[in-house]
Design an enzyme around this catalytic site. Sequence first.
Site, PDB file in Angstrom:
ATOM      1  N   ASP A 199     101.373  50.526 -48.655  1.00 26.10           N
ATOM      2  CA  ASP A 199     101.648  51.872 -48.153  1.00 26.10           C
ATOM      3  C   ASP A 199     102.967  52.279 -48.793  1.00 26.10           C
ATOM      4  O   ASP A 199     103.903  51.463 -48.851  1.00 26.10           O
ATOM      5  CB  ASP A 199     101.775  51.800 -46.622  1.00 26.10           C
ATOM      6  CG  ASP A 199     101.892  53.174 -45.983  1.00 26.10           C
ATOM      7  OD1 ASP A 199     102.836  53.901 -46.325  1.00 26.10           O
ATOM      8  OD2 ASP A 199     101.046  53.520 -45.156  1.00 26.10           O
ATOM      9  N   SER A 200     103.068  53.504 -49.271  1.00 26.77           N
ATOM     10  CA  SER A 200     104.276  53.853 -50.020  1.00 26.77           C
ATOM     11  C   SER A 200     105.519  53.921 -49.142  1.00 26.77           C
ATOM     12  O   SER A 200     106.634  54.028 -49.640  1.00 26.77           O
ATOM     13  CB  SER A 200     104.088  55.135 -50.826  1.00 26.77           C
ATOM     14  OG  SER A 200     104.259  56.266 -50.030  1.00 26.77           O
ATOM     15  N   GLN A 255     120.933  71.664 -47.860  1.00 28.03           N
ATOM     16  CA  GLN A 255     119.790  71.388 -46.987  1.00 28.03           C
ATOM     17  C   GLN A 255     118.608  72.285 -47.339  1.00 28.03           C
ATOM     18  O   GLN A 255     117.497  72.063 -46.874  1.00 28.03           O
ATOM     19  CB  GLN A 255     120.194  71.600 -45.526  1.00 28.03           C
ATOM     20  CG  GLN A 255     121.245  70.600 -45.101  1.00 28.03           C
ATOM     21  CD  GLN A 255     121.720  70.761 -43.675  1.00 28.03           C
ATOM     22  OE1 GLN A 255     121.075  71.400 -42.849  1.00 28.03           O
ATOM     23  NE2 GLN A 255     122.859  70.175 -43.363  1.00 28.03           N
ATOM     24  N   CYS A 256     118.858  73.317 -48.163  1.00 27.88           N
ATOM     25  CA  CYS A 256     117.757  74.197 -48.596  1.00 27.88           C
ATOM     26  C   CYS A 256     117.010  73.537 -49.745  1.00 27.88           C
ATOM     27  O   CYS A 256     117.614  72.938 -50.626  1.00 27.88           O
ATOM     28  CB  CYS A 256     118.282  75.533 -49.108  1.00 27.88           C
ATOM     29  SG  CYS A 256     119.267  76.428 -47.925  1.00 27.88           S
ATOM     30  N   THR A 316      97.044  56.206 -49.415  1.00 31.50           N
ATOM     31  CA  THR A 316      95.811  56.704 -48.794  1.00 31.50           C
ATOM     32  C   THR A 316      94.640  56.731 -49.778  1.00 31.50           C
ATOM     33  O   THR A 316      93.492  56.507 -49.392  1.00 31.50           O
ATOM     34  CB  THR A 316      96.054  58.123 -48.225  1.00 31.50           C
ATOM     35  OG1 THR A 316      97.114  58.011 -47.284  1.00 31.50           O
ATOM     36  CG2 THR A 316      94.844  58.677 -47.526  1.00 31.50           C
ATOM     37  N   ASP A 371     103.760  59.493 -49.403  1.00 33.24           N
ATOM     38  CA  ASP A 371     104.998  59.577 -48.613  1.00 33.24           C
ATOM     39  C   ASP A 371     106.260  59.477 -49.464  1.00 33.24           C
ATOM     40  O   ASP A 371     107.225  60.218 -49.250  1.00 33.24           O
ATOM     41  CB  ASP A 371     105.025  58.485 -47.537  1.00 33.24           C
ATOM     42  CG  ASP A 371     104.046  58.775 -46.403  1.00 33.24           C
ATOM     43  OD1 ASP A 371     103.520  59.903 -46.351  1.00 33.24           O
ATOM     44  OD2 ASP A 371     103.808  57.872 -45.580  1.00 33.24           O
TER      45      ASP A 371
HETATM   46  N1  ASP Z   1     101.349  56.470 -45.763  1.00 34.95           N
HETATM   47  C1  ASP Z   1     100.601  56.792 -46.964  1.00 34.95           C
HETATM   48  C2  ASP Z   1     101.424  56.331 -48.152  1.00 34.95           C
HETATM   49  O1  ASP Z   1     102.348  56.974 -48.531  1.00 34.95           O
HETATM   50  C3  ASP Z   1     100.323  58.252 -47.025  1.00 34.95           C
HETATM   51  C4  ASP Z   1      99.591  58.717 -48.260  1.00 34.95           C
HETATM   52  O2  ASP Z   1      99.293  58.027 -49.200  1.00 34.95           O
HETATM   53  O3  ASP Z   1      99.303  59.924 -48.287  1.00 34.95           O
HETATM   54  O4  ASP Z   1     101.142  55.288 -48.697  1.00 34.95           O
END
Ligand code: ASP
Length: 343
Positions: free
Chosen positions: A57-58, A276-277, A15, A90
């Site tokens: 995008d990650s 899971q915690c 992002t 992400d």
């Molecule tokens: N989908 C984006 C990513 O991980 C979200 C972000 O960067 O916040 O590349």
Amino acid sequence: MTNRSSILIIFTGGTIGMIRKENNYISINFNELIKYFPELDKLNFYLEIIGFNPPIDSAEINPKIWIKIVEIIEKNYTKFDGFVILHGTDTMAYTASAISFMLQNLNKPIVFTGSQLPIGVHRTDAKENLITSIEIAGSRSFGKAIVPEVCIYFENQLMRGNRTHKASSNEFNAFKSYNYPILAQAGIDINYNHSVISKGALKSLKIHKKIKNSVAVLKLFPGISKEAVSSLLKNDFFDAIILQTYGCGNSMQENWFLEELQTYTQKGKILINTSQCENGSIIEGRYKTSQIFTDLDAINSYDMTLESIITKTMLLLGESCDKKTFKNKFQESFCGELTKIQK
Ligand code: ASP
């Protein structure tokens, strides 16, 4: 001769490198991106930037990209005092964990950052995150890096990378470090918590690049079927299964489930017990419902994050060591990713 710290910025995407066009966020390349950061020219650091083309995008990150990042750092390790990696949020916690294990004996800062709002949006968090990350990556005391480890800087907090988890998809403070104190808090000043920051290694950098992905995560839930459990435990592709149990490491005790686990471990395969915690540690034997894991010689993952468990497992599987060596190495802290808590 200048005494300015030199920083390499590696822009992978996310992002932070997006703008809003019509109704979508779209990626821009890094030449365009730096136009949004006129402040970079005024910083008292020597900066170079390497950008992924195209930026990703990650959600698209995979071990090949971890290797690509590590190779860029390896090639530039002696030339720069620190590294800032711009990455989507992400999967940032996975990449930061993987890189921390791939670069052993680190003595320079590698600071991951990104943003929740794109750079082209008025209220973006990108500027503060990037500028403070550069400052942290370049901070030295008596010529030595203040934070010689892989970390994530996000919304005023610096955290050890392999202790983080993306906990929010809409708040600016997206990351949490549940089981380890934050390394620094940025306000008017950046206050470093020196006692919890790595001292940096004296030995020379060692790179690990062998990664094997024959690992799966099995999350328990009340009513889980035998079919769901055996589809993973009976699949010979997997060398390691990470079982996400309840609380401090407890599971149901139904016969079919215990038999499935027994058959699986008798094949010499690796079983890892995690909770899971997010907060706290596995404490096998505290409840009778976790005794089975000690009896089956499952690996207690203590207070490690799932991101660290997955990436450390992939790297140890890449070393093709036997089960005993795997267990010993897994339960050793490579770079501060776990704290052993006894019953
Ligand atoms: N989908 C984006 C990513 O991980 C979200 C972000 O960067 O916040 O590349």
